[in-house]
Structure formats: C-alpha cells, structure tokens
Enzyme design. Structure first.
Site, short mmCIF file in Angstrom:
data_model
loop_
_atom_site.label_atom_id
_atom_site.label_comp_id
_atom_site.label_asym_id
_atom_site.label_seq_id
_atom_site.Cartn_x
_atom_site.Cartn_y
_atom_site.Cartn_z
N PRO A 2 -40.80 45.50 56.34
CA PRO A 2 -39.22 45.78 56.09
C PRO A 2 -38.41 44.73 56.41
O PRO A 2 -38.44 43.86 57.43
CB PRO A 2 -38.96 46.91 57.30
N GLU A 3 -37.45 44.37 55.47
CA GLU A 3 -36.53 43.31 55.61
C GLU A 3 -35.22 44.08 55.99
O GLU A 3 -35.25 45.24 56.28
CB GLU A 3 -36.19 42.66 54.34
#
Length: 289
Positions: A2-3
DNA sequence: ACACTATCCTGCAGGC
DNA sequence: TGCCTGCAGGATAGTG
C-alpha cells in the site's frame, strides 16, 4: 504495499470503528513482523482508549489516551479486516489466509480488527507520543505530498542539485514521503517526464521551480487525489461486502502495462518496463522526456 | 554525504 | 499435473 492513498484509505476505514473505543484485548500471535514487537506490546495496549487515527507518509498513527501511540506500517502485503465479535467467522477468498492473521485487536464496541500480512514486511511499534516527532522513522521523512506546504517550489527544493534519476528521487521517503513504485511511475507519466532524467533538472540553478517542477508537482497531487477517490469508493463498496481494508482496484496508465499503447491520445508510444534500483519502472519512451 | 545492492518473507504467474 | 524461476505496492543495513 500500500502506498499513501491505500494507507490513507485504510486509516479512513479504521477510524470510525476505532476512535473513541477502548482496546479490551490484543492477540499477538507471533514475536515479530519485519521487526520484533516492542516490549510488553499487549500489556501496553490493553485497556487503552483510542484517541485519534492519523497518518504520516505510509505510517498509521493510533493515538492512545495513556500517552503512547501505536505506530503501524503495512509493508508490502499488510491489510486489516474489520468484523463483529461473533463466533461464526467466515473466510475471505484468497489473500486473507487466516494463518497470516498476526494481530487481533478486540474493541469495546464488540468490533474485532485483524491484521493480516503474508510477507510480514509490516511493522507495529508503541512509542511515547511526546517522543513521536523525534522518532527516527518519522523525523527523517520528507514532504507530505498531500500536505498544505507541498507545491512546485517545495518539490524543486528537495530535487535541486541531485543527479539521481527522478524515479529514485521520488521513491526516496526522505525527500517526498508517501509515494511508492506505482504512483511514482504514474506521476512521471502524467508529467511527461522521463524516469531517467536527473532530479536536479526539474529545478532552476537557483533551486526555484521551473515548468517541469510545476508539471510534476501537479501530477503527483492529481495522481494521489484520483487514487484516494478510487479508494474512497472501494471503501464504501467493501463496507457492504466484507471488512477487508488494504488494497483496491485502480486503473493505471502505465504501471504493469508493459507493451500496451500509451493512453495519451496523441501519443503513439508503447509502455516499456525497465529496472531502476532493482524496481520496475513503467513509462512511455515517446512522450516522457 | 550519497548512491546503489542485498535482504527480509510468502504467494502467484508463467515456462517447461 | 508439478517443479522451477522470477517477480511483487517497502524499508533499511551494509557497501563502495
């Protein structure tokens, strides 16, 4: 992993069920993730009331009323699941293999928040809130790209004088904090900038922003905002189906699209994949200069 | 100071 | 079908 947009989406999903609740019990099912859990992890959380969930870069910060903060990072494969405290638990298909449920938080509202992380690159730590800002993981972080002080000037300032390729500079959390491999590729495409271009080349000699810095700053903001929007709609959908938080489907212009035509209507390029610093870079060799 | 590599770990897709 | 290889959204210790 996840960014930033995914992490923010997770935070927004967790906040309404966690904020104001008390942690009644914590199941810690192994001694470490990427790093060992802190001393007395379970004891320090049990009985605490959750104040607010905030985010810094890719970290989720869970403020506790006892003066400590739970610092969460999802690594590459971490996700949370929210469900009711009922015996008949159901499995989610794929990716939520219960053998990778490493931590379960039981809350006073009879909600259970489960952390699942197959690769275990995530981390959980507990830090005195007063010492949070000085924590090396957070204090070294660069500009928050969705923050009020992010603009072409700030971007030019951190890039000025650097010969490292833009791709590497944008991935460097000490310069800009929150971008990862996907959104760096997407932002460079949107800004029509080559991932190989030296980072310093987007700033003028005196460090002031030029056209390229303005394009890139705009692109970063737009790409993140669009992804957040996609995350928001996924959040609403997910809430109905199941409680899984961590990933969402989003259409990318270049990421993982090697061999596809460049989505820019006026461009005849084909998306290419190269490796920079050991990570895949997807870009259009025709319009990104 | 800076830049680049190797590494942690599991799951999955693709080739044979 | 299975086996093997390479690759994956991150961060950081270690090297030159």
């Amino acid at each position: 992993m996840p960014e930033l947009p995914e992490v923010e989406t997770v935070r927004r999903g967790l906040a309404p069920v966690m904020e104001g609740m008390r942690i009644t019990a914590v199941e810690q099912r192994r001694a470490d993730l990427r790093a060992p859990f802190p001393e007395r992890f379970v004891e320090r959380l049990r009985g605490q009331r959750i104040d607010r969930l905030t985010r810094r870069a890719k970290y989720i910060l869970v403020g506790l009323d006892g003066g400590e903060t739970l610092v969460l990072h999802l690594g590459m494969s971490g996700s949370f699941r929210i469900d009711e405290e009922t015996p008949g638990q159901f499995h989610h298909p794929r990716s939520n293999n219960p053998s990778h449920d490493h931590v379960v938080f039981h809350l006073s509202n009879a909600i259970r928040v489960t952390y699942n992380d197959p690769r275990r690159f995530g981390s959980m730590d507990v830090v005195r809130t007063a010492e949070l800002a000085a924590d090396p993981r957070l204090s070294q972080l660069g500009i928050e790209p969705l923050g009020a002080d992010f603009n072409a000037q700030a971007l030019a300032r951190v890039c000025a004088g650097r010969s490292t390729p833009l791709k590497a500079a944008l991935l460097d959390q000490r310069l800009i904090a929150g971008l990862g491999n996907i959104y760096v590729c997407e932002a460079l495409w949107r800004a029509k900038l080559s991932p190989w271009r030296g980072a310093g080349a987007i700033a003028r000699k005196d460090g002031t922003p030029g056209l390229r810095a303005r394009r890139l700053a705009e692109a970063i903001g737009a790409v993140l905002a669009e992804a957040l929007e996609a995350g928001g709609s996924t959040l609403r959908d997910h809430r109905l189906a199941n409680g899984a938080l961590g990933y969402f489907q989003h259409h990318f212009a270049v990421y993982d699209r090697e061999g596809s035509p460049c989505p820019r209507a006026e461009c005849s390029g084909i998306v290419a994949r190269v490796v920079q610093n050991g990570r895949s870079t997807f870009f259009c060799p025709v319009c990104q200069r």
